[in-house]
Design a protein around this motif. Structure first.
Motif, PDB file in Angstrom:
ATOM      1  N   ALA A 105       0.708  -1.188   0.033  1.00  0.00           N
ATOM      2  CA  ALA A 105      -0.020   0.082  -0.136  1.00  0.00           C
ATOM      3  C   ALA A 105       0.920   1.206  -0.062  1.00  0.00           C
ATOM      4  O   ALA A 105       0.602   2.229  -0.629  1.00  0.00           O
ATOM      5  N   LEU A 106       1.895   1.246   0.701  1.00  0.00           N
ATOM      6  CA  LEU A 106       2.859   2.525   0.673  1.00  0.00           C
ATOM      7  C   LEU A 106       3.320   2.789  -0.505  1.00  0.00           C
ATOM      8  O   LEU A 106       3.670   3.752  -1.095  1.00  0.00           O
ATOM      9  N   ALA A 107       3.940   1.676  -1.248  1.00  0.00           N
ATOM     10  CA  ALA A 107       4.555   1.555  -2.277  1.00  0.00           C
ATOM     11  C   ALA A 107       3.682   2.159  -3.694  1.00  0.00           C
ATOM     12  O   ALA A 107       4.032   3.072  -4.389  1.00  0.00           O
ATOM     13  N   ASP A 108       2.411   1.571  -3.629  1.00  0.00           N
ATOM     14  CA  ASP A 108       1.346   2.069  -4.402  1.00  0.00           C
ATOM     15  C   ASP A 108       1.052   3.467  -4.320  1.00  0.00           C
ATOM     16  O   ASP A 108       0.921   4.263  -5.224  1.00  0.00           O
ATOM     17  N   GLU A 109       1.134   4.025  -3.060  1.00  0.00           N
ATOM     18  CA  GLU A 109       1.011   5.611  -2.775  1.00  0.00           C
ATOM     19  C   GLU A 109       2.257   6.548  -3.272  1.00  0.00           C
ATOM     20  O   GLU A 109       1.821   7.616  -3.573  1.00  0.00           O
TER      21      GLU A 109
END
Length: 232
Positions: free
Chosen positions: A27-31
């Motif tokens: 999720a952090l990488a997607d953001e």
């Protein structure tokens, strides 16, 4: 010992497991891309102390390996792609699913083409690619064929993701960028120094990224087909 071989530690007051940790990291990488991922930031998202994560994952590289394998689960269809013996449909399906996964997780483009990842999902994807060619060629030819299709996909996907990132960075769509740079390009083409490029600009068809990817993929599969001969 790889991260997949190490046992998880006992549960604690704030429940953690690798699945939750990896989901938070994805999720952090997607953001914000891979640079937005660190064990400290993942721990903060899970409301856990950073030291807790080291019981599950030793390094950021371990975490990235797990993230990459998690996304590979999205590439592999629930059923074997294509009809039995339809190697083109199998490789085509896996290629398009790889592109779709990269569009959902743009950071995947930064990791494609590197050393093979040894996670179970990534190995299953590789197995599906090689199995599609089983019985159609010797193993060396099958491996080169899979590598060739993979190299095309990696290059095409990275180019598409780079264009998407450029659009966000500049605030200009592809069409807006073309309009803004049109006078400069028109002036250069008018010099007559670039006749082939001029023909491409004025007469070439303007296709979207999906069509371009699909067309190039079919050409690569045509080339692979010419190399497949059933082993003796």
């Amino acid at each position: 010992m790889t991260v997949w071989d190490r046992p998880e530690p006992p549960t604690a007051p704030v429940p953690l497991d690798r699945e939750r940790i990896v989901a938070a990291a994805v999720a952090l990488a997607d953001e914000g891309g891979l640079e937005a991922v660190s064990l400290r930031k993942v721990a903060a998202r899970l409301d856990a102390g950073p030291m807790r994560l080291y019981g599950y994952i030793s390094t950021k590289q371990d975490l990235v390996d797990l993230m990459l394998d998690e996304v590979h689960a999205e590439i592999l269809p629930a059923e074997r792609p294509g009809e039995p013996g339809d190697w083109r449909e199998a490789l085509r399906t896996l290629a398009h699913r790889t592109r779709a996964a990269a569009l959902r997780h743009e950071w995947l483009a930064d990791l494609l083409g590197g050393r093979p990842t040894l996670g179970p999902n990534a190995l299953a994807v590789t197995e599906a690619r090689l199995a599609a060619l089983d019985g159609l060629a010797d193993i060396d030819t099958a491996m080169r064929a899979v590598e060739t299709v993979g190299a095309y996909c990696t290059g095409a996907i990275r180019r598409e993701i780079a264009n998407l990132r450029a659009e966000r960075a500049t605030g200009l769509s592809e069409r807006d960028w073309q309009r803004a740079n049109g006078p400069h390009l028109t002036g250069l083409l008018a010099t007559g120094r670039f006749p082939a490029l001029s023909k491409a600009v004025h007469d070439g068809a303007d296709v979207d990224a999906e069509t371009s990817f699909a067309t190039g993929l079919e050409w690569v599969l045509d080339a692979v087909a010419g190399r497949l001969t059933r082993p003796a």
